[in-house]
Write an enzyme that holds these catalytic residues in place. Structure first.
Site, mmCIF file in Angstrom:
data_model
loop_
_atom_site.group_PDB
_atom_site.id
_atom_site.type_symbol
_atom_site.label_atom_id
_atom_site.label_comp_id
_atom_site.label_asym_id
_atom_site.label_seq_id
_atom_site.Cartn_x
_atom_site.Cartn_y
_atom_site.Cartn_z
ATOM 1 N N HIS A 69 0.847 -1.204 0.000
ATOM 2 C CA HIS A 69 0.000 0.000 0.000
ATOM 3 C C HIS A 69 0.877 1.247 0.000
ATOM 4 O O HIS A 69 2.092 1.161 0.146
ATOM 5 C CB HIS A 69 -0.985 -0.012 1.164
ATOM 6 C CG HIS A 69 -0.356 0.096 2.530
ATOM 7 N ND1 HIS A 69 0.468 -0.879 3.055
ATOM 8 C CD2 HIS A 69 -0.422 1.063 3.483
ATOM 9 C CE1 HIS A 69 0.865 -0.522 4.259
ATOM 10 N NE2 HIS A 69 0.354 0.661 4.552
ATOM 11 N N HIS A 71 1.557 3.860 1.915
ATOM 12 C CA HIS A 71 2.180 4.589 3.020
ATOM 13 C C HIS A 71 3.703 4.652 2.887
ATOM 14 O O HIS A 71 4.343 3.694 2.470
ATOM 15 C CB HIS A 71 1.784 3.971 4.366
ATOM 16 C CG HIS A 71 0.387 4.333 4.785
ATOM 17 N ND1 HIS A 71 -0.337 3.615 5.690
ATOM 18 C CD2 HIS A 71 -0.402 5.370 4.399
ATOM 19 C CE1 HIS A 71 -1.534 4.184 5.855
ATOM 20 N NE2 HIS A 71 -1.592 5.240 5.078
ATOM 21 N N ASP A 73 6.164 4.606 4.973
ATOM 22 C CA ASP A 73 7.053 3.652 5.647
ATOM 23 C C ASP A 73 7.078 2.288 4.936
ATOM 24 O O ASP A 73 7.803 1.387 5.338
ATOM 25 C CB ASP A 73 6.685 3.489 7.143
ATOM 26 C CG ASP A 73 5.287 2.943 7.359
ATOM 27 O OD1 ASP A 73 4.366 3.321 6.614
ATOM 28 O OD2 ASP A 73 5.099 2.134 8.294
ATOM 29 N N HIS A 74 6.306 2.163 3.851
ATOM 30 C CA HIS A 74 6.318 0.944 3.042
ATOM 31 C C HIS A 74 6.882 1.194 1.642
ATOM 32 O O HIS A 74 7.161 0.249 0.913
ATOM 33 C CB HIS A 74 4.901 0.369 2.930
ATOM 34 C CG HIS A 74 4.357 -0.068 4.253
ATOM 35 N ND1 HIS A 74 4.146 -1.381 4.582
ATOM 36 C CD2 HIS A 74 4.023 0.646 5.359
ATOM 37 C CE1 HIS A 74 3.694 -1.460 5.833
ATOM 38 N NE2 HIS A 74 3.611 -0.233 6.312
ATOM 39 N N HIS A 125 -7.362 -0.492 5.721
ATOM 40 C CA HIS A 125 -6.289 0.365 6.263
ATOM 41 C C HIS A 125 -6.050 1.536 5.290
ATOM 42 O O HIS A 125 -6.045 2.691 5.681
ATOM 43 C CB HIS A 125 -5.036 -0.484 6.431
ATOM 44 C CG HIS A 125 -3.816 0.270 6.846
ATOM 45 N ND1 HIS A 125 -3.715 0.908 8.056
ATOM 46 C CD2 HIS A 125 -2.646 0.484 6.202
ATOM 47 C CE1 HIS A 125 -2.523 1.489 8.141
ATOM 48 N NE2 HIS A 125 -1.854 1.258 7.032
ATOM 49 N N ASP A 147 -0.035 -3.923 6.212
ATOM 50 C CA ASP A 147 -0.684 -3.391 7.422
ATOM 51 C C ASP A 147 -2.149 -3.797 7.520
ATOM 52 O O ASP A 147 -2.925 -3.161 8.222
ATOM 53 C CB ASP A 147 -0.602 -1.849 7.439
ATOM 54 C CG ASP A 147 0.792 -1.356 7.767
ATOM 55 O OD1 ASP A 147 1.653 -2.184 8.097
ATOM 56 O OD2 ASP A 147 1.015 -0.132 7.694
ATOM 57 N N HIS A 185 4.776 -5.012 10.991
ATOM 58 C CA HIS A 185 5.089 -4.237 12.195
ATOM 59 C C HIS A 185 5.192 -5.143 13.421
ATOM 60 O O HIS A 185 4.449 -6.119 13.538
ATOM 61 C CB HIS A 185 4.010 -3.183 12.485
ATOM 62 C CG HIS A 185 4.060 -2.002 11.571
ATOM 63 N ND1 HIS A 185 4.926 -0.949 11.774
ATOM 64 C CD2 HIS A 185 3.366 -1.719 10.445
ATOM 65 C CE1 HIS A 185 4.747 -0.045 10.812
ATOM 66 N NE2 HIS A 185 3.804 -0.487 9.987
HETATM 67 ZN ZN LIG Z 1 0.170 1.627 6.498
#
Ligand SMILES: [Zn+2]
Length: 274
Positions: A69, A71, A73-74, A125, A147, A185
């Site tokens: 996805h 985001h 941090d990905h 999410h 996530d 995570h």
């Molecule tokens: Zn995320």
């Protein structure tokens, strides 16, 4: 030294190995390698440096990237990695063509380190969230779930609705029970503190907490999980269990929701305020 330590956490899954590279505070960038190959694939590389250092220390090349996805941090490391390794990037259409070279959707298949991964759409999410599922001949089934599903929890609903996340959970619940679940995570202990607050009489949960606590004391990742464990212990996979919904309602000082979507929303609300 760090990489030698990491090899302790290597998961041999048939002809593949999975290694969680720690990134930021609590992310894992999973890298996977077919034992016969000197190349790896990276899942959700939020930080390029972590992956580059690993490749250099092991004399491996990056063959491809999977993204779940949008985001940061990905995805934060994707541009730098593709520049360096010229590798394909499979992921949601929302990130094409800037970051994703091969947009995929529900039902598509991606060949990763000699395995076919099936794309599952799991909005909730984020609206663009994808999971990747494989059933290798020589190992247990595998789920790369970003996530959407955590050990003991699920991703916050930043973009999707409770109904969408409920249907994502239902989709993942129907996968084979022994599927290994690679989330991104290390939220397990915090998730379990909430889970046990609303589902205190769940003995499987209490056992899972003890196991996770001793893993964390040794500095060991609590992942991968399994679908079976999540069905037994994760409140978001147990949205249709009366005792779980009752526990969430009590925490919120609300009346207990009566249908599945509102029950799921109630559990999510209780977690958000926990
Ligand atoms: Zn995320």
């Amino acid at each position: 030294m760090l990489w030698r330590l990491l090899s302790i956490f290597k998961h041999n899954v048939g002809h593949m190995t999975f290694i969680p590279l720690p990134a930021f505070n609590d992310n894992y960038i999973w890298v996977t390698q077919a034992t016969s190959q000197q190349t790896i694939w990276a899942v959700d590389p939020g930080d390029a440096k972590v992956v580059i250092e690993y490749c250099q220390s092991q004399q491996l090349k990056l063959a491809g990237i999977l993204v779940t996805h949008h985001h940061k941090d990905h995805t934060g490391g994707v541009a730098e990695l593709t520049q360096l390794y010229q590798c394909p990037v499979y992921g949601p259409a929302s990130l094409a063509p800037q970051l994703v070279t091969h947009p995929v959707q529900q039902g598509d298949e991606v060949s990763v380190a000699d395995n076919m991964f099936l794309v599952l759409e799991t909005p909730g999410h984020t609206l663009d969230h994808l999971c990747y599922f494989a059933e290798p001949q020589d190992s247990k089934p595998l789920l790369l779930c970003g996530d959407t599903l955590f050990r003991g929890g699920c991703g916050r609903l930043f973009e999707g609705t409770p109904a969408q996340m409920l249907s994502a959970m239902t989709k993942l619940r129907s996968l084979p029970a022994d599927t290994l679940v690679f989330g991104t995570h290390e939220y397990t202990l915090a998730n379990y503190r909430f889970a046990v607050a609303i589902d205190p009489n769940n003995t499987k949960l209490v056992e899972a907490i003890e196991e996770a606590e001793s893993l964390r004391e040794e500095g060991t990742p609590t992942l991968p999980s399994t679908i079976a464990l999540e069905i037994e212990t994760n409140p978001f996979m147990r949205f249709d269990r009366k005792e779980v919904v009752e526990g969430a309602a009590k925490l919120l000082k609300e009346d207990m929701a009566l249908d599945a979507v509102n029950s799921f929303a109630q559990i999510r609300r209780a977690k958000d305020g926990f």
